[in-house]
Design an enzyme around this catalytic site. Structure first.
Site, short mmCIF file in Angstrom:
data_model
loop_
_atom_site.label_atom_id
_atom_site.label_comp_id
_atom_site.label_asym_id
_atom_site.label_seq_id
_atom_site.Cartn_x
_atom_site.Cartn_y
_atom_site.Cartn_z
N ARG A 126 12.02 -5.15 5.15
CA ARG A 126 11.63 -3.75 4.91
C ARG A 126 12.41 -2.83 5.85
NH1 ARG A 126 5.50 -1.90 5.40
NH2 ARG A 126 5.65 -2.99 7.39
N ARG B 296 10.72 -1.65 11.47
CA ARG B 296 9.57 -1.48 12.35
C ARG B 296 9.51 -2.63 13.36
NH1 ARG B 296 4.53 -0.07 8.34
NH2 ARG B 296 3.49 -1.47 9.82
N LYS C 31 0.84 -1.21 0.00
CA LYS C 31 0.00 0.00 0.00
C LYS C 31 0.87 1.26 0.00
CE LYS C 31 -2.14 -1.22 3.82
NZ LYS C 31 -1.47 -2.51 4.09
#
Ligand code: AP5
Ligand code: MG
Length: 214
Positions: free
Chosen positions: A123, A156, A13
């Site tokens: 990521r 994250r 997204k």
């Protein structure tokens, strides 16, 4: 034009929203990015929601809705926005549709969940801007540093395997069912994304949005 980008954790997204925003000059509004900025700045909101984000749970609907209303009322959203990460519950979806915005479509990024684990584990993000990298598929120019600001990238806390599984569970139970409701109210376009590079997926999206935007 206002659009909703819908998809599982790691479906792409944020990656696609950045490309769409750049192409069409619409504002990318990511509720996850807004919350992470609040956590990083240690604001009262950030202190309140930090542990929920780390665990991959959902922040409560009323708080999210107030946050979103504030963001969408700002001048930079008036020429169009791409909503990324909202709505995530049926209540959020119903309330969103009472706000008076006209949504042109819901773009559903469909990706097999097995393909996503590997994406999320590698990521890296730049918290202040929300820019997203991948150590293999989309590496920064200088390892560990943001291309624009040269500030350090982070992993994250919800991007570790156990948390990723928890986020999938929350998505499957609470968020995926929202798609049916949205599709009953707004045109839906499913983008089959498994095994395709981000640029290929974007070409499909661009073609579709060009037609709608005419
Ligand atoms: P949020 O930040 O929205 O997280 P998410 O929905 O889990 O989605 P992600 O940001 O993890 O993935 P993405 O789809 O953006 O993928 P990306 O483009 O980065 O929300 C975080 C948390 O905030 C929630 O868990 C919740 O606690 C809270 N929250 C937020 N909104 C809320 C709401 N409305 N209500 C309640 N709570 C809320 O891509 C992933 C990786 O894959 C990247 O490394 C990227 O480079 C790579 N990649 C992208 N596309 C491709 C491709 N085609 N091929 C290979 N790699 C690719
Ligand atoms: Mg994202």
């Amino acid at each position: 034009m206002n659009i909703i980008l819908f998809g599982a954790p790691g479906a792409g997204k944020g990656t696609q929203a950045a490309l769409i925003a750049n192409e069409f000059s619409w504002q990318h509004v990511s509720t996850g990015d807004i919350l992470r900025s609040a956590v990083a700045s240690k604001s009262p909101l950030g202190v309140k929601v930090g542990s929920i984000l780390d665990a991959g749970g959902l922040v409560d609907d009323e708080l999210m809705f107030n946050l979103l209303r504030q963001r969408l009322s700002q001048p930079d959203c008036q020429n169009g926005f791409i909503l990324d990460g909202f709505p995530r519950t049926l209540q959020q979806a119903k309330t969103l549709l009472t706000m008076g915005f006209d949504f042109s479509c819901v773009l559903y990024l469909e990706v097999e969940q097995e393909a996503i684990i590997q994406r999320l584990s590698n990521r890296r993000i730049h918290v202040a801007s929300g820019r997203v990298y991948h150590t293999v598929y989309n590496p920064p120019k200088n390892e560990g540093l943001d291309d624009i600001t040269h500030e350090p990238l982070i992993r994250r806390k919800d991007d570790y395997p156990e948390r990723i599984r928890d986020r999938f569970q929350v998505f499957n139970e609470s968020t995926f069912p929202v798609l049916d409701y949205l599709a009953s109210q707004i045109e839906q376009k499913t983008i089959h994304s498994t095994g395709l590079a981000a640029e290929e997926i974007f070409l499909t999206i661009k073609e579709y949005l060009d037609l709608k935007n005419k």
